[in-house]
Design a protein around this motif. Structure first.
Motif, PDB file in Angstrom:
ATOM      1  N   ILE A   1      13.004  41.775  -7.085  1.00 17.34           N
ATOM      2  CA  ILE A   1      12.139  40.607  -6.912  1.00 17.34           C
ATOM      3  C   ILE A   1      11.043  40.613  -7.977  1.00 17.34           C
ATOM      4  O   ILE A   1      10.410  41.641  -8.220  1.00 17.34           O
ATOM      5  N   GLN A   2      10.848  39.462  -8.619  1.00 15.15           N
ATOM      6  CA  GLN A   2       9.720  39.281  -9.521  1.00 15.15           C
ATOM      7  C   GLN A   2       8.794  38.214  -8.942  1.00 15.15           C
ATOM      8  O   GLN A   2       9.241  37.114  -8.603  1.00 15.15           O
ATOM      9  N   GLU A   3       7.513  38.533  -8.848  1.00 19.74           N
ATOM     10  CA  GLU A   3       6.503  37.601  -8.353  1.00 19.74           C
ATOM     11  C   GLU A   3       5.634  37.130  -9.519  1.00 19.74           C
ATOM     12  O   GLU A   3       5.153  37.945 -10.297  1.00 19.74           O
ATOM     13  N   ALA A   4       5.400  35.845  -9.591  1.00 17.33           N
ATOM     14  CA  ALA A   4       4.578  35.291 -10.673  1.00 17.33           C
ATOM     15  C   ALA A   4       3.418  34.490 -10.130  1.00 17.33           C
ATOM     16  O   ALA A   4       3.498  33.898  -9.044  1.00 17.33           O
ATOM     17  N   GLY A   5       2.327  34.470 -10.886  1.00 16.97           N
ATOM     18  CA  GLY A   5       1.259  33.514 -10.667  1.00 16.97           C
ATOM     19  C   GLY A   5       1.583  32.247 -11.428  1.00 16.97           C
ATOM     20  O   GLY A   5       2.521  32.186 -12.222  1.00 16.97           O
ATOM     21  N   TRP A   6       0.791  31.210 -11.207  1.00 14.78           N
ATOM     22  CA  TRP A   6       1.032  29.938 -11.884  1.00 14.78           C
ATOM     23  C   TRP A   6       0.909  30.077 -13.395  1.00 14.78           C
ATOM     24  O   TRP A   6      -0.001  30.736 -13.899  1.00 14.78           O
ATOM     25  N   PHE A   7       1.862  29.491 -14.099  1.00 15.81           N
ATOM     26  CA  PHE A   7       2.006  29.475 -15.551  1.00 15.81           C
ATOM     27  C   PHE A   7       2.426  30.824 -16.131  1.00 15.81           C
ATOM     28  O   PHE A   7       2.434  30.987 -17.353  1.00 15.81           O
ATOM     29  N   GLN A   8       2.815  31.766 -15.278  1.00 13.87           N
ATOM     30  CA  GLN A   8       3.397  32.999 -15.792  1.00 13.87           C
ATOM     31  C   GLN A   8       4.910  32.836 -15.918  1.00 13.87           C
ATOM     32  O   GLN A   8       5.554  32.169 -15.098  1.00 13.87           O
TER      33      GLN A   8
ATOM     34  N   ASN B   1       0.098  38.314 -12.039  1.00  9.70           N
ATOM     35  CA  ASN B   1       0.886  39.540 -12.040  1.00  9.70           C
ATOM     36  C   ASN B   1       0.716  40.188 -13.413  1.00  9.70           C
ATOM     37  O   ASN B   1       1.185  39.639 -14.414  1.00  9.70           O
ATOM     38  N   PRO B   2       0.068  41.345 -13.504  1.00 10.04           N
ATOM     39  CA  PRO B   2      -0.195  41.956 -14.820  1.00 10.04           C
ATOM     40  C   PRO B   2       1.072  42.372 -15.558  1.00 10.04           C
ATOM     41  O   PRO B   2       1.020  42.648 -16.761  1.00 10.04           O
ATOM     42  N   LYS B   3       2.211  42.399 -14.861  1.00  6.92           N
ATOM     43  CA  LYS B   3       3.459  42.794 -15.498  1.00  6.92           C
ATOM     44  C   LYS B   3       4.183  41.636 -16.172  1.00  6.92           C
ATOM     45  O   LYS B   3       5.169  41.851 -16.883  1.00  6.92           O
ATOM     46  N   LEU B   4       3.714  40.399 -15.935  1.00  8.29           N
ATOM     47  CA  LEU B   4       4.386  39.231 -16.480  1.00  8.29           C
ATOM     48  C   LEU B   4       3.500  38.524 -17.494  1.00  8.29           C
ATOM     49  O   LEU B   4       2.275  38.503 -17.358  1.00  8.29           O
ATOM     50  N   PRO B   5       4.119  37.881 -18.492  1.00 11.67           N
ATOM     51  CA  PRO B   5       3.338  37.250 -19.562  1.00 11.67           C
ATOM     52  C   PRO B   5       2.937  35.819 -19.250  1.00 11.67           C
ATOM     53  O   PRO B   5       3.510  35.152 -18.395  1.00 11.67           O
ATOM     54  N   TYR B   6       1.927  35.370 -19.972  1.00  8.96           N
ATOM     55  CA  TYR B   6       1.610  33.956 -20.107  1.00  8.96           C
ATOM     56  C   TYR B   6       2.101  33.536 -21.492  1.00  8.96           C
ATOM     57  O   TYR B   6       1.630  34.033 -22.504  1.00  8.96           O
TER      58      TYR B   6
ATOM     59  N   ILE C   1      11.741  30.884 -17.767  1.00  8.94           N
ATOM     60  CA  ILE C   1      11.442  30.253 -16.483  1.00  8.94           C
ATOM     61  C   ILE C   1       9.986  30.530 -16.165  1.00  8.94           C
ATOM     62  O   ILE C   1       9.562  31.696 -16.073  1.00  8.94           O
ATOM     63  N   THR C   2       9.210  29.471 -15.991  1.00  8.25           N
ATOM     64  CA  THR C   2       7.775  29.577 -15.741  1.00  8.25           C
ATOM     65  C   THR C   2       7.467  29.041 -14.349  1.00  8.25           C
ATOM     66  O   THR C   2       7.941  27.970 -13.965  1.00  8.25           O
ATOM     67  N   PHE C   3       6.689  29.794 -13.585  1.00  6.31           N
ATOM     68  CA  PHE C   3       6.249  29.364 -12.258  1.00  6.31           C
ATOM     69  C   PHE C   3       5.047  28.452 -12.449  1.00  6.31           C
ATOM     70  O   PHE C   3       4.068  28.826 -13.124  1.00  6.31           O
ATOM     71  N   VAL C   4       5.101  27.253 -11.891  1.00  5.84           N
ATOM     72  CA  VAL C   4       4.060  26.258 -12.164  1.00  5.84           C
ATOM     73  C   VAL C   4       3.405  25.788 -10.867  1.00  5.84           C
ATOM     74  O   VAL C   4       3.973  25.908  -9.781  1.00  5.84           O
ATOM     75  N   PRO C   5       2.199  25.226 -10.963  1.00  5.04           N
ATOM     76  CA  PRO C   5       1.462  24.829  -9.757  1.00  5.04           C
ATOM     77  C   PRO C   5       2.113  23.665  -9.028  1.00  5.04           C
ATOM     78  O   PRO C   5       2.798  22.827  -9.619  1.00  5.04           O
TER      79      PRO C   5
END
Length: 357
Positions: free
Chosen positions: A204-211, A36-41, A221-225
């Protein structure tokens, strides 16, 4: 719950329809990597490229691509459960404490509501994970719900790990959309199309893994695999992302596994984000192991993963509320309590409705 209903909830109860998917002769998809380009790593594993996406538009596990096997499904469905008679006689249920009125008292709290659902208050922020509270045609509760859903107030975030019906319930989320319209939903990529119609007022916020999610509070809060998969119906396999959560508040950290089979991603999470002080680990829906191990951890595998992450406090979950597999409802807890020395950290005995920390 019988196998037919469970398999039906995963879209595998109609062999003629599913067979078409298994006989699809399309070329092997290639991989790209998205986020998600709107969320950081904030913290990343070495060489991280992003969340794997196949050219057919479906997501893929990091180390063990999920492969649906009609042959294996039918083998499990038709073989019969060797513990069936033992399960019929087993009347044991989870210990339970009623929550009359949830009022944060300034101290951190982790309260188990059953299966993978927790009410968590840390750093002054209140979270819900995977609330599945209302019985439906797929799921029957075998443990009491400790709280009246309509009395719950002040929730800041609702974490929805993936789209399976024992983690993502339409009726429960519609109710919470009415009672908690201010709560933000934190979930994985491409989940909004499913959730937003049920909860039209909730952001709603959608994240990829580790975002990491964009939060106002001093909380990360980090979304993890995880090693799992997704499906809501017959034709949407792996089109929405699945995962767990790593929560950091001050000097404390919390890991919520959600659903996962065992794999190297546990070590990766620990190496990247640190050893969790409290780890909520799935231990149920693991038999027969030859069939379940790619998507659920047994108590033994959960302990191994916990040790690889360097966890300090082990909180078992994903058992005792829904009957999803062959083992007895409390069998995972029996193994853990009989093998506490093997856990490698402090085993927290789970009681519904009780603060576990």
């Amino acid at each position: 719950m019988n196998r037919r209903k469970f398999l039906g909830s995963l879209g595998v109860a109609i062999p003629a329809v599913v067979l078409v998917q298994y006989l699809d002769l399309k070329p092997e998809p290639t991989l790209s990597y998205i986020s998600n380009p709107k969320l950081p790593y904030d913290k990343l594993p070495s060489g991280w490229k992003g969340t794997p996406l196949r050219s057919d538009g479906t997501f893929q596990n990091l180390f063990h691509p999920f492969e649906a096997s009609l042959k294996e499904v039918l083998k499990w469905k038709l073989k019969g459960n060797p513990q069936a008679e033992e399960k019929k006689k087993d009347k044991r249920r989870l210990e339970f404490q009623k929550i009359d009125n949830f009022q944060p008292n300034g101290k951190d709290q982790i309260i188990w509501l059953g299966h993978a659902s927790y009410l968590i208050h840390i750093g002054g922020v209140t979270l819900l994970t995977d609330p599945v509270w209302l019985e439906n045609w797929v799921l029957k509760r075998y443990s009491e719900l400790p709280i009246d859903p309509e009395t719950l107030e002040g929730v800041n975030y609702i974490l929805i790990s993936h789209d399976h019906r024992d983690h993502c319930d339409e009726a429960t989320l519609k109710l919470l959309g009415k009672t908690l319209p201010q709560a933000q939903i934190l979930t994985g990529l491409r989940m909004s199309d499913l959730l937003q119609p049920w909860m039209p007022k909730n952001k709603i916020q959608e994240a990829g893994w580790f975002q990491s999610y964009d939060l106002k509070e001093s909380l990360r809060i980090t979304f993890v695999p995880s090693r799992h998969w997704s499906r809501r119906g017959l034709l949407d396999t792996n089109q929405r992302l699945w995962g767990g959560y790593f929560i950091e508040s001050g000097e404390k950290s919390f890991y919520f596994m959600s659903d996962s089979g065992y794999g190297p991603h546990f070590q990766m999470i620990g190496d990247t984000l640190g050893a969790p002080d409290y780890a909520m680990m799935g231990v149920g829906a693991f038999k027969p192991e030859w069939f379940m191990h790619p998507v659920h951890t047994s108590p033994m595998d959960a302990v191994k993963a916990f040790q690889e992450m360097g966890g300090k406090n082990f909180i078992p979950m994903h058992f005792g509320t829904f009957d999803l597999s062959d083992e007895l409802l409390l069998e995972p807890l029996d193994w853990l309590t009989a093998n506490q020395d093997a856990v490698g950290g402090n085993l927290i005995y789970p009681v519904l409705g009780k603060n576990l920390i």
